[in-house]
Design an enzyme around this catalytic site. Structure first.
Site: not given
Ligand code: LLP
Length: 434
Positions: A247, A290, A292, A333, A360
């Site tokens: 996150g 991680p 993103r 979002y 479209c």
């Molecule tokens: N671990 C779990 C259990 C998760 O649900 C997620 C993301 C992550 C790790 C990785 O999170 P990150 O480091 O990528 O923030 N589609 C949305 C983001 C959804 C994230 C879902 N879970 C977007 O495009 O912003």
């Protein structure tokens, strides 16, 4: 637009990984996802080198939902990382990449029996159990196959981190995990511990995505340690692992102050060590997940500008040859992005435009009313920070074919995912009987 990783201005043309984007457009066509391999690797190294302790083992689990391709599995292996999955499709992709399935950890709030069977058959590293029903399902699948599996329990630690409503995961009413405020939690853990088909590893949490407020992660550490200690003492068991989720927020536009991976990983480790000491808890292993922050800034999308349209209503559109099908985030979002005219970086004139895709759908916008360098028909528009949740959330709306994904490094480009063909689009179509 902020430049990331190996992005360079080469006499007015943007290059990434030592390759000019004009050459990439010519060779692979547009729209095209470009991944800066060196930047992905450098992010992986930062995590591996800084999330490390003398007091417990650590592991970085790449959250594959951000972007999954065989190429990513190769990099996960190269940097001795683990990887998560949330569906049979992700599991399958990882399996065929040849990655050791012990590196895989399976998530999901509603894993099907077939998916649980895949996990057991593939011999994955662990399952993150989401809820009580799943304990029964998992135990049943293991019993059928006469196999045991390692598992964590996802707990909802009730931290309301500041991010978009749709990507919060730790509110009391979230669909993920079992709440630590719920009296039944101890009973659920006891059920897992007593199940002879399951080896209980510990607790998992994930407070949400694109979080800048590092205090929320620190609160998460504290809560996880306290809760683990409490339950270990209540049940008189040893709990060897915790997983703190992912996150960590990244830069998309000037409004974002990204989490500094190196600095923040060190401060997390310090805090975990201190908190374990304070609460007299011994833990063998701590993981984070991680997604993103490993691939986000490393990915860009390259489009060809089809034309500029000045509407009677005053909005000026720049039309591109992709759109919400390759990047749904602005529509879903209200996500914001930066962009450049990548073939003419020296363009001085700017104008306020709305970058619209070819679907479209009026909401098919990538950038809404922002000042950008003046572009014209035939230019290449590059939108940065599309490496996470771009390709992985892409669709075939209006039967648009998914773009190719190319990895660039040291002056070389390697195609990681081919562009979809029209045949790909109808490969499952069958005629019906009339
Ligand atoms: N671990 C779990 C259990 C998760 O649900 C997620 C993301 C992550 C790790 C990785 O999170 P990150 O480091 O990528 O923030 N589609 C949305 C983001 C959804 C994230 C879902 N879970 C977007 O495009 O912003």
């Amino acid at each position: 637009m902020r430049f990331f990783g190996t992005m360079k201005d080469e006499q007015g043309v943007l290059s990434i990984g030592g390759v000019k984007v004009t050459e990439l457009a010519q060779k692979y066509g547009t729209p095209l996802y470009i991944m800066d391999q060196e930047l992905i690797e450098s992010n992986m190294r930062k995590y591996k080198e800084n999330f490390k302790s003398d007091k417990f083992q650590t592991q970085i689990v790449y959250a594959s939902k951000a972007f999954l391709a065989k190429a990513m599995c190769q990099l996960v292996e190269k940097y001795d990382m683990d990887i998560d999955a949330v569906s049979g499709g992700e599991l399958y992709t990882i399996k065929v990449s040849g990655l050791d399935m012990k590196r895989v950890h399976m998530h999901g709030n509603n894993k099907t029996l077939e998916e649980l069977e895949m996990c057991v058959d593939y011999g994955i590293g662990s399952i993150i159990i989401d809820n009580e029903t799943e304990i029964e399902n998992l135990s049943y699948v293991c019993a059928q196959k006469n196999k045991k599996i390692k598992a964590m329990l996802r707990i909802n630690i009730g931290i309301d981190a500041h991010t978009h409503e749709y990507i919060k995961t730790s509110k009391h009413s979230s669909k993920f995990g079992e709440s630590i405020f719920d009296e039944k939690l101890v009973g659920i853990v006891e059920k897992i511990v007593k199940d002879k088909n399951i080896e209980f590893l510990g607790f998992h949490c994930h407070i949400g995505s694109q979080i800048f407020d590092t205090k929320a992660f620190h609160e998460g550490i504290e809560t996880m340690v306290v809760e683990t200690k409490k339950i270990a003492d209540t049940l008189g068991i040893k709990i060897p692992e915790i997983n703190l989720g992912g996150g960590f927020g990244v830069y998309y536009t000037e409004n974002d102050v990204e989490v500094d991976i190196e600095k923040f990983m060190r401060s997390m480790i310090e805090h975990i060590e201190k908190s374990l000491d304070e609460h007299k808890l011994e833990i063998e292993k701590v993981s984070i997940e991680p997604g993103r922050s490993i691939v986000g800034n490393a990915g860009s999308t390259l489009y060809t500008v089809g034309g500029i349209k000045q509407t009677y209503g005053g909005v000026k559109y720049m039309f591109i040859d992709g759109g919400m099908t390759d990047n749904i985030r602005p529509a879903l979002y209200q996500a914001e992005y930066e962009a450049v005219i990548a073939n003419r970086l020296d363009e001085k004139e700017r104008e306020v435009v709305t970058v619209a895709g070819k679907c479209c759908e009026s909401g098919d916008l990538i950038i809404k009313g922002k000042s950008l360098p003046k572009g014209e028909k035939g230019d290449l528009l590059l939108v940065s920070t599309t490496g996470a949740y771009g390709y992985s959330m892409s669709s075939n709306y209006n039967k648009l074919a998914r773009p190719a994904v190319v990895f660039v490094k040291n002056g070389k480009a390697s195609l990681a995912i081919r562009r979809e063909s029209f045949e790909d689009l109808i490969r499952n179509d069958l005629a019906i009987e009339l």
